[in-house]
Scaffold this motif. Structure first.
Motif, PDB file in Angstrom:
ATOM      1  N   ASN A 181      30.903 -46.627 -45.168  1.00 47.48           N
ATOM      2  CA  ASN A 181      29.801 -47.588 -45.271  1.00 47.48           C
ATOM      3  C   ASN A 181      28.459 -46.856 -45.129  1.00 47.48           C
ATOM      4  OD1 ASN A 181      27.880 -49.742 -44.631  1.00 47.48           O
ATOM      5  ND2 ASN A 181      29.716 -51.013 -44.525  1.00 47.48           N
ATOM      6  N   LEU A 182      27.538 -47.125 -46.030  1.00 47.15           N
ATOM      7  CA  LEU A 182      26.250 -46.415 -46.002  1.00 47.15           C
ATOM      8  C   LEU A 182      25.490 -46.709 -44.703  1.00 47.15           C
ATOM      9  CD1 LEU A 182      25.052 -46.872 -49.705  1.00 47.15           C
ATOM     10  CD2 LEU A 182      26.273 -44.949 -48.692  1.00 47.15           C
ATOM     11  N   ALA A 183      25.707 -47.878 -44.144  1.00 50.72           N
ATOM     12  CA  ALA A 183      25.055 -48.233 -42.875  1.00 50.72           C
ATOM     13  C   ALA A 183      25.595 -47.347 -41.751  1.00 50.72           C
ATOM     14  CB  ALA A 183      25.297 -49.703 -42.571  1.00 50.72           C
ATOM     15  N   TYR A 184      26.899 -47.124 -41.751  1.00 51.68           N
ATOM     16  CA  TYR A 184      27.515 -46.233 -40.763  1.00 51.68           C
ATOM     17  C   TYR A 184      26.928 -44.823 -40.922  1.00 51.68           C
ATOM     18  CZ  TYR A 184      31.046 -43.471 -38.296  1.00 51.68           C
ATOM     19  OH  TYR A 184      31.675 -42.602 -37.440  1.00 51.68           O
ATOM     20  N   ARG A 185      26.851 -44.377 -42.186  1.00 47.93           N
ATOM     21  CA  ARG A 185      26.364 -43.012 -42.436  1.00 47.93           C
ATOM     22  C   ARG A 185      24.931 -42.827 -41.945  1.00 47.93           C
ATOM     23  NH1 ARG A 185      27.379 -41.640 -48.415  1.00 47.93           N
ATOM     24  NH2 ARG A 185      26.141 -39.852 -47.783  1.00 47.93           N
ATOM     25  N   ALA A 186      24.136 -43.886 -42.055  1.00 51.31           N
ATOM     26  CA  ALA A 186      22.742 -43.812 -41.603  1.00 51.31           C
ATOM     27  C   ALA A 186      22.691 -43.616 -40.082  1.00 51.31           C
ATOM     28  CB  ALA A 186      22.008 -45.087 -42.001  1.00 51.31           C
ATOM     29  N   ALA A 187      23.492 -44.404 -39.359  1.00 54.05           N
ATOM     30  CA  ALA A 187      23.492 -44.294 -37.895  1.00 54.05           C
ATOM     31  C   ALA A 187      24.018 -42.925 -37.464  1.00 54.05           C
ATOM     32  CB  ALA A 187      24.353 -45.406 -37.294  1.00 54.05           C
ATOM     33  N   LYS A 188      25.058 -42.464 -38.132  1.00 54.34           N
ATOM     34  CA  LYS A 188      25.691 -41.174 -37.786  1.00 54.34           C
ATOM     35  C   LYS A 188      24.720 -40.010 -38.027  1.00 54.34           C
ATOM     36  CE  LYS A 188      29.677 -38.668 -37.333  1.00 54.34           C
ATOM     37  NZ  LYS A 188      29.369 -37.759 -36.255  1.00 54.34           N
ATOM     38  N   LEU A 189      24.003 -40.106 -39.144  1.00 56.60           N
ATOM     39  CA  LEU A 189      23.053 -39.039 -39.492  1.00 56.60           C
ATOM     40  C   LEU A 189      22.005 -38.877 -38.387  1.00 56.60           C
ATOM     41  CD1 LEU A 189      21.857 -37.086 -41.667  1.00 56.60           C
ATOM     42  CD2 LEU A 189      20.573 -39.026 -42.536  1.00 56.60           C
ATOM     43  N   ILE A 190      21.428 -40.000 -37.959  1.00 55.44           N
ATOM     44  CA  ILE A 190      20.391 -39.946 -36.927  1.00 55.44           C
ATOM     45  C   ILE A 190      20.980 -39.521 -35.580  1.00 55.44           C
ATOM     46  CG2 ILE A 190      18.842 -41.376 -35.527  1.00 55.44           C
ATOM     47  CD1 ILE A 190      17.562 -42.268 -37.807  1.00 55.44           C
ATOM     48  N   LYS A 191      22.152 -40.040 -35.276  1.00 51.14           N
ATOM     49  CA  LYS A 191      22.786 -39.720 -33.979  1.00 51.14           C
ATOM     50  C   LYS A 191      23.047 -38.218 -33.864  1.00 51.14           C
ATOM     51  CE  LYS A 191      26.886 -41.048 -31.347  1.00 51.14           C
ATOM     52  NZ  LYS A 191      26.245 -40.833 -30.050  1.00 51.14           N
ATOM     53  N   ASP A 192      23.595 -37.649 -34.953  1.00 53.56           N
ATOM     54  CA  ASP A 192      23.905 -36.214 -34.939  1.00 53.56           C
ATOM     55  C   ASP A 192      22.629 -35.374 -34.940  1.00 53.56           C
ATOM     56  OD1 ASP A 192      26.493 -36.940 -34.963  1.00 53.56           O
ATOM     57  OD2 ASP A 192      26.916 -36.349 -37.030  1.00 53.56           O
ATOM     58  N   ARG A 193      21.693 -35.737 -35.807  1.00 51.37           N
ATOM     59  CA  ARG A 193      20.464 -34.939 -35.963  1.00 51.37           C
ATOM     60  C   ARG A 193      19.654 -34.866 -34.671  1.00 51.37           C
ATOM     61  NH1 ARG A 193      18.431 -34.004 -41.090  1.00 51.37           N
ATOM     62  NH2 ARG A 193      20.656 -34.003 -41.520  1.00 51.37           N
ATOM     63  N   PHE A 194      19.627 -36.007 -33.915  1.00 54.27           N
ATOM     64  CA  PHE A 194      18.770 -36.036 -32.727  1.00 54.27           C
ATOM     65  C   PHE A 194      19.572 -36.017 -31.424  1.00 54.27           C
ATOM     66  CE2 PHE A 194      16.375 -37.679 -36.277  1.00 54.27           C
ATOM     67  CZ  PHE A 194      15.237 -36.896 -36.216  1.00 54.27           C
ATOM     68  N   GLY A 195      20.867 -35.747 -31.529  1.00 54.87           N
ATOM     69  CA  GLY A 195      21.708 -35.606 -30.322  1.00 54.87           C
ATOM     70  C   GLY A 195      21.693 -36.846 -29.436  1.00 54.87           C
ATOM     71  N   VAL A 196      21.717 -38.034 -30.068  1.00 52.15           N
ATOM     72  CA  VAL A 196      21.667 -39.283 -29.306  1.00 52.15           C
ATOM     73  C   VAL A 196      23.002 -39.499 -28.579  1.00 52.15           C
ATOM     74  CG1 VAL A 196      21.420 -41.799 -29.492  1.00 52.15           C
ATOM     75  CG2 VAL A 196      20.035 -40.289 -30.947  1.00 52.15           C
ATOM     76  N   LYS A 197      22.920 -39.882 -27.317  1.00 54.71           N
ATOM     77  CA  LYS A 197      24.138 -40.037 -26.507  1.00 54.71           C
ATOM     78  C   LYS A 197      24.698 -41.459 -26.545  1.00 54.71           C
ATOM     79  CE  LYS A 197      24.371 -35.811 -25.077  1.00 54.71           C
ATOM     80  NZ  LYS A 197      24.719 -35.116 -26.324  1.00 54.71           N
ATOM     81  N   GLN A 198      23.883 -42.421 -27.024  1.00 52.49           N
ATOM     82  CA  GLN A 198      24.375 -43.796 -27.050  1.00 52.49           C
ATOM     83  C   GLN A 198      25.026 -44.118 -28.393  1.00 52.49           C
ATOM     84  OE1 GLN A 198      20.418 -44.906 -26.110  1.00 52.49           O
ATOM     85  NE2 GLN A 198      21.053 -45.980 -24.258  1.00 52.49           N
ATOM     86  N   GLY A 199      25.666 -45.275 -28.465  1.00 56.69           N
ATOM     87  CA  GLY A 199      26.296 -45.707 -29.708  1.00 56.69           C
ATOM     88  C   GLY A 199      25.673 -46.989 -30.229  1.00 56.69           C
ATOM     89  N   VAL A 200      26.239 -47.500 -31.324  1.00 58.24           N
ATOM     90  CA  VAL A 200      25.717 -48.745 -31.894  1.00 58.24           C
ATOM     91  C   VAL A 200      26.833 -49.497 -32.623  1.00 58.24           C
ATOM     92  CG1 VAL A 200      24.901 -47.602 -34.032  1.00 58.24           C
ATOM     93  CG2 VAL A 200      23.877 -49.761 -33.355  1.00 58.24           C
ATOM     94  N   LYS A 201      26.787 -50.823 -32.455  1.00 57.09           N
ATOM     95  CA  LYS A 201      27.706 -51.685 -33.204  1.00 57.09           C
ATOM     96  C   LYS A 201      26.877 -52.324 -34.311  1.00 57.09           C
ATOM     97  CE  LYS A 201      29.940 -56.046 -32.351  1.00 57.09           C
ATOM     98  NZ  LYS A 201      30.131 -57.023 -31.299  1.00 57.09           N
ATOM     99  N   ILE A 202      27.317 -52.131 -35.556  1.00 59.99           N
ATOM    100  CA  ILE A 202      26.553 -52.650 -36.701  1.00 59.99           C
ATOM    101  C   ILE A 202      27.315 -53.824 -37.299  1.00 59.99           C
ATOM    102  CG2 ILE A 202      25.564 -52.093 -38.970  1.00 59.99           C
ATOM    103  CD1 ILE A 202      25.866 -49.067 -38.142  1.00 59.99           C
ATOM    104  N   PHE A 203      26.637 -54.973 -37.408  1.00 60.62           N
ATOM    105  CA  PHE A 203      27.242 -56.099 -38.125  1.00 60.62           C
ATOM    106  C   PHE A 203      26.354 -56.434 -39.326  1.00 60.62           C
ATOM    107  CE2 PHE A 203      27.575 -60.561 -39.217  1.00 60.62           C
ATOM    108  CZ  PHE A 203      28.922 -60.608 -39.545  1.00 60.62           C
ATOM    109  N   ILE A 204      26.969 -56.509 -40.513  1.00 59.91           N
ATOM    110  CA  ILE A 204      26.188 -56.803 -41.715  1.00 59.91           C
ATOM    111  C   ILE A 204      26.589 -58.154 -42.279  1.00 59.91           C
ATOM    112  CG2 ILE A 204      25.528 -56.001 -44.033  1.00 59.91           C
ATOM    113  CD1 ILE A 204      26.554 -53.188 -43.161  1.00 59.91           C
ATOM    114  N   GLU A 205      25.622 -59.077 -42.315  1.00 60.14           N
ATOM    115  CA  GLU A 205      25.872 -60.334 -43.043  1.00 60.14           C
ATOM    116  C   GLU A 205      25.499 -60.046 -44.483  1.00 60.14           C
ATOM    117  OE1 GLU A 205      24.187 -64.199 -41.509  1.00 60.14           O
ATOM    118  OE2 GLU A 205      23.372 -64.175 -43.545  1.00 60.14           O
ATOM    119  N   LYS A 206      26.535 -59.932 -45.335  1.00 63.15           N
ATOM    120  CA  LYS A 206      26.336 -59.430 -46.696  1.00 63.15           C
ATOM    121  C   LYS A 206      25.973 -60.581 -47.638  1.00 63.15           C
ATOM    122  CE  LYS A 206      26.394 -55.804 -49.118  1.00 63.15           C
ATOM    123  NZ  LYS A 206      25.275 -54.932 -48.905  1.00 63.15           N
ATOM    124  N   ASN A 207      24.754 -60.641 -48.069  1.00 64.87           N
ATOM    125  CA  ASN A 207      24.336 -61.678 -49.022  1.00 64.87           C
ATOM    126  C   ASN A 207      24.020 -61.094 -50.394  1.00 64.87           C
ATOM    127  OD1 ASN A 207      24.365 -63.730 -46.987  1.00 64.87           O
ATOM    128  ND2 ASN A 207      22.493 -62.818 -46.175  1.00 64.87           N
TER     129      ASN A 207
END
Ligand code: ATP
Length: 288
Positions: free
Chosen positions: A66-92
């Protein structure tokens, strides 16, 4: 902590493909604008290290594709973020439709986790990161109306079109952008006048905008799927001011100023296609 981001669809008022580059990407000139048809992206802070993604659409993967997952992963890895995120997409936004739904979700996640994880990155920095995910993500980070050049990642803001209706209709087929580019013969294809489109937007000239819509990829998709041509014809006959396929398709949109005429186009398509939307042009920046 929960953050909500609106992820609007884009349409291409014009799309020109100039040539294929040595790196395999195509050099493009695209005039893009947002419309009021949006996914709703809900982010919840996770204290663990995990990223999860979920949507109710059976056409969208609920995993690392999922491109949304990839976006979060990219930032998390690049900036060494220690927290996580739950993404919910209401797809319209329809999927694989030429409306950049996935790219807009990814951009919404970039904006959202930037706030949630307190990274203080600028929109320019987020757009640069977005280009690593996909060529349309940079535009979606800003939204509004813009000229996108390079492979689509170089963004110059331009004034929004005058308000009007946008009627969108997607046939039941999905189109892969890659397959359309593979079939494109740049020399043979039609090329829109990007300068004239940008000029018309700067002047707020609705007729000029309608006269200059054009998409180099349209002929390729039309040749593969006759439904696209049928929708175009039906919209024209019902009185649209302008009709064009968006992106690599298959969604076709019309621009319409008059309320009654937009309603007529919507109704005439509704019996023909299941996915039909009548929305307002957004065009301006909604993002902070
Ligand atoms: P573009 O106009 O940028 O070419 P598109 O509208 O044609 O995009 P998308 O709806 O973004 O296409 O989806 C293209 C593919 O990406 C689909 O096959 C889908 O499975 C996959 N995908 C991954 N993540 C998402 C997402 N969050 N939303 C939609 N599709 C996604």
């Amino acid at each position: 902590m929960q953050i909500l981001e609106k992820a609007p669809a884009k349409i291409n008022l014009s799309l020109d493909v100039l040539h294929k580059r040595p790196d395999g990407f195509h050099e493009v000139e695209m005039v893009m604008t947002t419309v009021d048809l949006a996914d709703r992206v809900e982010l919840t802070l996770l204290q663990g290290d995990k990223i999860t993604v979920e949507s109710e659409s059976r056409f969208v993967p609920n995993d690392e594709r999922n491109l949304a997952y990839r976006a979060a992963k990219l930032i998390k890895d690049r900036f060494g973020v220690k927290q996580g995120v739950k993404i919910f997409i209401e797809k319209n936004i329809p999927v694989a439709a030429g409306l950049a739904g996935g790219s807009s979700d990814a951009a919404a996640v970039l904006r959202g986790v930037n706030r949630m994880w307190e990274l203080n990155l600028s929109l320019d920095e987020l757009a640069e990161l977005g280009a690593e995910i996909g060529s349309d993500v940079s535009f979606c980070v800003f939204g509004g109306t813009a000229l996108a050049t390079g492979r689509g990642e170089k963004i110059q803001a331009i004034p929004a079109p005058p308000p009007c209706w946008v009627v969108l209709s997607k046939p039941t087929i999905g189109v892969s952008t890659q397959s359309v580019y593979q079939r494109l013969d740049v020399e043979d294809a039609e090329h829109p006048d990007t300068k004239a489109m940008v000029e018309a937007l700067k002047e707020g000239d609705y007729e000029g905008i309608c006269a200059n819509v054009g998409n180099t990829l349209e002929g390729v998709t039309l040749a593969m799927h006759e439904e696209v041509g049928q929708i175009k014809e039906q919209m024209k006959q019902a009185g649209a001011d302008a009709v064009l396929m968006s992106g690599s398709g298959p969604t076709v949109f019309s621009l319409v100023e008059q309320d009654a005429r937009a309603q007529r186009i919507y109704n005439s398509l509704k019996g023909f296609c299941t996915e039909v939307y009548m929305v307002r042009m957004l065009g301006y920046k909604e993002t902070p």
